[in-house]
Design an enzyme around this catalytic site. Structure first.
Site, PDB file in Angstrom:
ATOM      1  N   ARG A 257      -7.346  12.492  11.298  1.00 40.12           N
ATOM      2  CA  ARG A 257      -8.619  13.123  11.661  1.00 40.12           C
ATOM      3  C   ARG A 257      -9.603  12.078  12.188  1.00 40.12           C
ATOM      4  O   ARG A 257     -10.472  12.368  12.998  1.00 40.12           O
ATOM      5  CB  ARG A 257      -9.226  13.823  10.448  1.00 40.12           C
ATOM      6  CG  ARG A 257      -9.612  12.864   9.334  1.00 40.12           C
ATOM      7  CD  ARG A 257     -10.430  13.488   8.227  1.00 40.12           C
ATOM      8  NE  ARG A 257     -10.717  12.492   7.203  1.00 40.12           N
ATOM      9  CZ  ARG A 257     -11.770  11.688   7.225  1.00 40.12           C
ATOM     10  NH1 ARG A 257     -12.649  11.759   8.207  1.00 40.12           N
ATOM     11  NH2 ARG A 257     -11.958  10.812   6.249  1.00 40.12           N
TER      12      ARG A 257
ATOM     13  N   TRP B 247      -8.268  -1.885  -0.176  1.00 39.34           N
ATOM     14  CA  TRP B 247      -9.030  -0.742  -0.692  1.00 39.34           C
ATOM     15  C   TRP B 247     -10.181  -1.177  -1.595  1.00 39.34           C
ATOM     16  O   TRP B 247     -10.892  -0.324  -2.150  1.00 39.34           O
ATOM     17  CB  TRP B 247      -8.109   0.207  -1.478  1.00 39.34           C
ATOM     18  CG  TRP B 247      -7.281   1.111  -0.629  1.00 39.34           C
ATOM     19  CD1 TRP B 247      -6.086   0.831  -0.037  1.00 39.34           C
ATOM     20  CD2 TRP B 247      -7.577   2.473  -0.277  1.00 39.34           C
ATOM     21  NE1 TRP B 247      -5.613   1.917   0.656  1.00 39.34           N
ATOM     22  CE2 TRP B 247      -6.514   2.946   0.513  1.00 39.34           C
ATOM     23  CE3 TRP B 247      -8.622   3.333  -0.569  1.00 39.34           C
ATOM     24  CZ2 TRP B 247      -6.468   4.236   1.034  1.00 39.34           C
ATOM     25  CZ3 TRP B 247      -8.593   4.627  -0.068  1.00 39.34           C
ATOM     26  CH2 TRP B 247      -7.515   5.061   0.729  1.00 39.34           C
TER      27      TRP B 247
ATOM     28  N   CYS C 212      -7.704  10.027   5.846  1.00 38.40           N
ATOM     29  CA  CYS C 212      -7.806   9.874   7.307  1.00 38.40           C
ATOM     30  C   CYS C 212      -6.499  10.333   7.949  1.00 38.40           C
ATOM     31  O   CYS C 212      -6.509  11.124   8.876  1.00 38.40           O
ATOM     32  CB  CYS C 212      -8.118   8.424   7.672  1.00 38.40           C
ATOM     33  SG  CYS C 212      -9.737   7.868   7.126  1.00 38.40           S
TER      34      CYS C 212
ATOM     35  N   GLU D 174       0.836  -1.197   0.000  1.00 38.55           N
ATOM     36  CA  GLU D 174       0.000   0.000   0.000  1.00 38.55           C
ATOM     37  C   GLU D 174       0.874   1.251   0.000  1.00 38.55           C
ATOM     38  O   GLU D 174       0.628   2.204  -0.756  1.00 38.55           O
ATOM     39  CB  GLU D 174      -0.931   0.022   1.203  1.00 38.55           C
ATOM     40  CG  GLU D 174      -1.839   1.257   1.209  1.00 38.55           C
ATOM     41  CD  GLU D 174      -2.501   1.524   2.548  1.00 38.55           C
ATOM     42  OE1 GLU D 174      -3.701   1.867   2.556  1.00 38.55           O
ATOM     43  OE2 GLU D 174      -1.813   1.414   3.590  1.00 38.55           O
TER      44      GLU D 174
ATOM     45  N   ASP E 204      -9.777   4.238  12.896  1.00 38.01           N
ATOM     46  CA  ASP E 204     -10.293   2.925  13.287  1.00 38.01           C
ATOM     47  C   ASP E 204      -9.175   2.229  14.072  1.00 38.01           C
ATOM     48  O   ASP E 204      -8.185   1.783  13.497  1.00 38.01           O
ATOM     49  CB  ASP E 204     -10.666   2.164  12.012  1.00 38.01           C
ATOM     50  CG  ASP E 204     -11.001   0.695  12.238  1.00 38.01           C
ATOM     51  OD1 ASP E 204     -10.877   0.211  13.374  1.00 38.01           O
ATOM     52  OD2 ASP E 204     -11.389   0.035  11.255  1.00 38.01           O
TER      53      ASP E 204
ATOM     54  N   TYR F 172      -4.359   9.532  -1.534  1.00 41.57           N
ATOM     55  CA  TYR F 172      -3.015   9.784  -1.012  1.00 41.57           C
ATOM     56  C   TYR F 172      -1.922   9.914  -2.077  1.00 41.57           C
ATOM     57  O   TYR F 172      -1.134  10.854  -2.052  1.00 41.57           O
ATOM     58  CB  TYR F 172      -2.635   8.676  -0.027  1.00 41.57           C
ATOM     59  CG  TYR F 172      -3.528   8.609   1.174  1.00 41.57           C
ATOM     60  CD1 TYR F 172      -3.421   9.530   2.213  1.00 41.57           C
ATOM     61  CD2 TYR F 172      -4.516   7.626   1.273  1.00 41.57           C
ATOM     62  CE1 TYR F 172      -4.256   9.479   3.311  1.00 41.57           C
ATOM     63  CE2 TYR F 172      -5.350   7.553   2.374  1.00 41.57           C
ATOM     64  CZ  TYR F 172      -5.215   8.484   3.394  1.00 41.57           C
ATOM     65  OH  TYR F 172      -6.052   8.431   4.477  1.00 41.57           O
TER      66      TYR F 172
END
Length: 314
Positions: free
Chosen positions: A216, A80, A196, A58, A219, A144
């Site tokens: 922000r 994803w 995130c 990733e 999980d 990203y």
């Protein structure tokens, strides 16, 4: 990683019940920080197995500036998939069974879960084999990779934030501008999932590179172990290219939450005793962070407890 377990306990004890975008519900706290010394080992969770290959591929995907799922699927990385799948099933082109709220329904209805898996497999195969389909439904928008490597400024110019950081470390290691920002208000409508982990900053002292990353929304059970390992790997890679050692990794979270369908899994994990951290070895021949591939990375001494399965909230 005792700090991570302390965070889990803190959220369980002090968190408040909140609803969320996915409809799952969470226990949430606002504001938490952890500091990890990367000299003590690579911070990959040991109280459950975290698949390092998925973390690494990733990050490589981000560093390539890629936003299309095809690369991840080629690496057998499916973390994803649900966001691209959602884009397809909500489009006019989709003609299969109703997939509304597939994330929640697949947890509650075994018959629907089989339908969902069949449609997801069709989606994955089409992204891999059909260029037009991959371009339309495999691309997650300006997430990203795009923001890190091809940030579009108000001046109309495109900026490579990662290259800037590396160049700035080499010429001015005391700079307070070693920062990458992935949050762009004007781009939110073009992103399948807004960032995130929206920003990170580096700090050089005594020949060591430290990193602080901000989230922000986080999980705790599924996402945070990945985030910690990913930013630790990023710090190692940039330190390697800049001839530095690694220093601290600092995590700062805003809405830090445990999903209501992860509570039992978290409690199981908290009953386990942490084990020794592994170490990371990089290919000494690697010159540029942008050339890194999975084969350039070796994780040594990773001996975690067994994995604990949990559904991702989409």
């Amino acid at each position: 990683m005792k700090q991570y377990l302390e965070l889990c306990n803190y959220v369980l004890e002090h968190g408040v019940r909140k609803e969320d975008r996915t409809g799952t519900g969470t226990i949430s706290v606002f504001g938490y920080q952890m500091r990890m010394n990367l000299q003590d080992g690579f911070p990959l969770l040991t109280t459950k197995r975290v698949p390092f290959r998925l973390v690494a591929t990733e990050l490589i995907w981000f560093l390539k500036g890629d936003t299309n799922l095809r690369y991840l699927l080629e690496q057998n990385n499916h973390i994803w998939d649900e966001w691209g799948f959602q884009k397809w099933v909500e489009s006019k082109e989709y003609t299969g069974p109703d997939m509304t709220n597939f994330g929640l329904r697949s947890q509650e209805d075994p018959e629907f879960e089989q339908l969902y898996k069949q449609q997801l497999a069709i989606y994955q195969q089409r992204v891999l084999e059909d260029d037009r389909f991959a371009e339309q439904f495999g691309d997650l928008g300006n997430v990203y990779g795009k923001q890190w490597r091809s940030w579009e400024g108000a001046d109309g110019q495109v900026y490579d934030q990662i290259q800037y950081i590396i160049d700035e470390i080499k010429r001015n290691p005391d700079s307070r501008r070693l920062l990458c920002n992935a949050w762009s208000a004007s781009e939110l409508k073009n992103q399948q999932l807004p960032p995130c982990h929206y920003a990170f900053q580096f700090y050089v002292h005594d020949g060591k590179l430290s990193c602080m990353f901000q989230m922000r929304s986080n999980d705790v059970f599924l996402g945070l172990p990945f985030n910690i390992a990913s930013y630790a790997l990023l710090t190692h890679l940039i330190a390697h290219e800049c001839n530095l050692e690694v220093g601290e990794l600092i995590y700062t979270g805003a809405d830090v939450h445990i999903y209501s369908n992860h509570i039992e899994q978290v409690q199981t994990m908290l009953e386990r005793e942490p084990r020794a951290l592994p170490t990371l070895k990089l290919n000494p021949e690697l010159k540029s962070i942008f050339d890194v591939e999975w084969d350039d990375l070796e994780l040594i001494g990773y001996d975690p407890h067994p994995p604990i399965k949990a559904h991702v909230a989409v």
